[in-house]
Enzyme design. Sequence first.
Site, PDB file in Angstrom:
ATOM      1  N   ASP A  77       0.811  -1.213   0.000  1.00 22.55           N
ATOM      2  CA  ASP A  77       0.000   0.000   0.000  1.00 22.55           C
ATOM      3  C   ASP A  77       0.855   1.280   0.000  1.00 22.55           C
ATOM      4  O   ASP A  77       1.901   1.332   0.636  1.00 22.55           O
ATOM      5  CB  ASP A  77      -0.890  -0.027   1.252  1.00 22.55           C
ATOM      6  CG  ASP A  77      -2.093   0.876   1.132  1.00 22.55           C
ATOM      7  OD1 ASP A  77      -2.338   1.423   0.041  1.00 22.55           O
ATOM      8  OD2 ASP A  77      -2.804   1.034   2.143  1.00 22.55           O
ATOM      9  N   GLU A 181      -2.993  -0.211  -8.515  1.00 26.96           N
ATOM     10  CA  GLU A 181      -3.880   0.894  -8.140  1.00 26.96           C
ATOM     11  C   GLU A 181      -3.098   2.199  -8.112  1.00 26.96           C
ATOM     12  O   GLU A 181      -1.958   2.240  -7.654  1.00 26.96           O
ATOM     13  CB  GLU A 181      -4.480   0.631  -6.750  1.00 26.96           C
ATOM     14  CG  GLU A 181      -5.297   1.818  -6.237  1.00 26.96           C
ATOM     15  CD  GLU A 181      -6.159   1.469  -5.034  1.00 26.96           C
ATOM     16  OE1 GLU A 181      -6.841   0.422  -5.075  1.00 26.96           O
ATOM     17  OE2 GLU A 181      -6.157   2.232  -4.066  1.00 26.96           O
TER      18      GLU A 181
END
Length: 389
Positions: A77, A181
């Site tokens: 992340d 992402e």
Amino acid sequence: MLTPLSLIPSFGFGDRLGLATPGHIAALRGTKFAPIFAQQSVRENTRTGRTPQQVLDDAKRAVDTAKWDAPWGADADHLKMLEEIPSFVDAGYTFFTIDPGEYVDNAADSDPLDVLKRKAASVMNWDHISMLYLDQNGEQVWGNFELVSLQRAVVKYNNAIQHAVSMFNRLSQFKEYFDFEVSVDETDSPTTPLEHFFIASELTRLGVRFTSLAPRFIGRFEKGVDYIGDLDALDTELAKHAAVTAHFGTYKLSLHSGSDKFSVYPLIAKHWGNRIHVKTAGTSYLEALRVLASHEPDLFLKIYSLGRECYEVDKRTYHVSADLKMLPNTNDLPSLLNDFHAREVLHVTFGSAIGKFGVELKSALKKHEIAYYEGLRIHFEKHLNLLKD
Ligand code: ZN
């Protein structure tokens, strides 16, 4: 099976202590969501002292024990730099969230026209971009830029897009299949629907196969608490963003800081249906503290008092607005986990708390693991039920 999830609706469970996955599995079983059981940013790893490998191993152990045999993912992340990629690739991560926020020019929103013009002209590919996006003669529903709106979008996001492309290309050298992402959720100003279009359009044009995108929405998405802002205005804005994602049809909308946004989930479900990814993290840590508040009050009080000491410093890298002066004066410790200010103070000071009391904290949770898993199950069922469409 640890695998990329592509466009399946998905839900991310950050777990800073490495003990929460059994509770996450209990909440998620039987829902439409595919889980991300390992999800940790570099910032979190620095604060918790864990490596990408440890985070993934903790999740794997719980997955094996629970005999979870459906697909699940692991999210590296908020990766910001090329050098951060290899350790997550080596550990076996499947989902890579790129945060090019440091390349976003936030001043573009308020730059005077002459400054904007000068900045846009200095962008290397400005001529090409202006040819692509201007003078569409209203032929397409999306992407009809006025000169100034295009200049703002280019100045604000062009370098960030280029960085995301570099990150994608580097990853592609290591791996063939992965979820990718792009997140701009931690920038200073919201992403307008037109800017969202520009980012998605440029990434697509430049060959980035992204599976999700996280814009920064209007209002405040603070950690571990519900949305702060005008829900009707948000609803209207989300409809425009949903029109952008529908136009491309190739990626999911990703909601970051997704913990406890109970008033927002129905809107997300309404606008995006199955094309969603939601990230949570801190709320699992707060559920751990809720167990301590009930069962180990002395340890909870030590963590709470450390949190008050460290809040002003620890909050610097987060968007939070809790005020130490507003903390409730109460002996009912579990009720603190329902208080806005106490939740944020406890949330952003997790690194300090784990640094000082990590060993005690983990052994207390193991001692009360049934209560912890049950608390997590109830808490996340509340999240997931509101995301049904
Ligand atoms: Zn984020």
